[in-house]
Each structure stands twice: as C-alpha cells, then as structure tokens.
Design a protein around this motif. Structure first.
Motif, PDB file in Angstrom:
ATOM      1  N   PHE A  39       0.217  -1.289  -0.042  1.00 54.14           N
ATOM      2  CA  PHE A  39       0.236   0.130   0.035  1.00 54.14           C
ATOM      3  C   PHE A  39       0.999   1.113   0.300  1.00 54.14           C
ATOM      4  N   PHE A  40       2.017   1.276   0.949  1.00 53.61           N
ATOM      5  CA  PHE A  40       2.414   2.889   0.563  1.00 53.61           C
ATOM      6  C   PHE A  40       3.272   2.773  -0.818  1.00 53.61           C
ATOM      7  N   ILE A  41       4.133   1.367  -0.966  1.00 54.89           N
ATOM      8  CA  ILE A  41       4.376   1.702  -2.270  1.00 54.89           C
ATOM      9  C   ILE A  41       3.374   2.299  -3.182  1.00 54.89           C
ATOM     10  N   VAL A  42       1.800   2.002  -3.682  1.00 57.14           N
ATOM     11  CA  VAL A  42       1.324   2.430  -4.575  1.00 57.14           C
ATOM     12  C   VAL A  42       0.878   3.715  -4.014  1.00 57.14           C
ATOM     13  N   ALA A  55      -4.993   7.558   1.096  1.00 56.97           N
ATOM     14  CA  ALA A  55      -4.658   6.360   1.147  1.00 56.97           C
ATOM     15  C   ALA A  55      -6.482   5.963   0.817  1.00 56.97           C
ATOM     16  N   GLU A  56      -7.201   7.622   1.520  1.00 57.14           N
ATOM     17  CA  GLU A  56      -8.568   7.183   1.231  1.00 57.14           C
ATOM     18  C   GLU A  56      -9.223   7.182  -0.760  1.00 57.14           C
ATOM     19  N   TYR A  57      -8.540   8.004  -1.039  1.00 53.75           N
ATOM     20  CA  TYR A  57      -8.930   7.855  -2.355  1.00 53.75           C
ATOM     21  C   TYR A  57      -8.407   6.590  -3.248  1.00 53.75           C
ATOM     22  N   LEU A  58      -7.069   6.012  -2.898  1.00 52.59           N
ATOM     23  CA  LEU A  58      -6.847   4.478  -3.394  1.00 52.59           C
ATOM     24  C   LEU A  58      -7.957   3.422  -2.608  1.00 52.59           C
ATOM     25  N   SER A  59      -8.290   3.934  -1.718  1.00 48.20           N
ATOM     26  CA  SER A  59      -9.107   2.631  -0.677  1.00 48.20           C
ATOM     27  C   SER A  59     -10.592   2.505  -1.377  1.00 48.20           C
TER      28      SER A  59
END
Length: 143
Positions: free
Chosen positions: A26-29, A37-41
C-alpha cells in the motif's frame, strides 16, 4: 508453556508476514500514485492498475520473500522447542491461504494465476529459509 509459545510464534509470524506485505504494498502504490489513502481505498481498480505495473510486481516478489523469511525466523525464534510443528503449520496455513486467495477471494482476478503461484513459492521458500536460519543461529548460539 511450550504449546503457548508455538501458538504465539505462529500468530506473530502470520501477522508479520501478512500485515508487513500489505502495508509495504500500500505504501509503494500510494507513493507512486501520489493519491491519498482514502482515494486509493475507494478506487480499487486504479489501485490494482498501479500495483500491477511490472516493476512494482518484481519489487513485490522480492519484499514478499524477504518478509516471509523474517516472519518465519521470528516465529521460529519464539517457538524455541517446537520448530517442526511450527514449520508444518506455517507451510499448511500459507498454502491454504494462497489457494483461497487465488481461487475464491474477491481479489483473485487482481493477479494472474502464474503470479499467485510465484508468490506462493516465494512465501513458502521464505518461510523455510527463515526457519533454517533460526535453527542455524540457535545452534551457533549454544555451541
């Protein structure tokens, strides 16, 4: 007490392996995308499109093996006396987890079957390596 150490060793090892790999991914992406983080989730398709870039998958293969080795070393260290049951439990649980993930989970289509199998081989190899390194370390420590 030995059984308690075995249970704790297995649980710690599985937690370090699974949480470590997921957090690092997750940190890499997140770092590559520049998104929150909210957007990617909430945008999993975009997350997996970014994660499935070749260089990230190569990196994922490497850190998965390294984290599996570390997790197994740590779990084997905690168990101290029940090394063989520890390694057997880890191999069985990781194999079953990967088979479930690649055949039945909602994320099964996020990677090709061949990459799922590669990750399974890397995790099992890392688990065995960490176990063996700990056995060697303990042998040298007490001789």
């Amino acid at each position: 007490m030995k059984i308690v150490k075995l249970i704790i060793g297995v649980l710690v090892s599985m937690a370090v392996l699974n949480i470590g790999v997921e957090i690092l991914e997750f940190f890499i992406v997140k770092s590559v995308s520049g998104k929150s983080a909210e957007y990617l989730s909430s945008n999993q398709t975009e997350y997996f499109d970014i994660r499935n870039q070749t260089w990230i998958l190569v990196l994922k293969a490497m850190y998965t093996f390294l984290i599996a080795s570390l997790a197994s070393w740590l779990g084997s260290y905690i168990t101290k006396y029940f090394h063989k049951p520890f390694i057997i439990i880890m191999i069985i649980t990781q194999s079953l987890s990967f088979l479930y993930a690649m055949l039945f989970s909602e994320f099964k289509d996020t990677l090709s079957v061949s990459f799922w199998l590669l990750l399974l081989i890397l995790v099992l190899s890392g688990v065995v390596l960490g176990y063996r390194l700990n056995l060697r370390w303990q042998k040298n420590k007490y001789t």
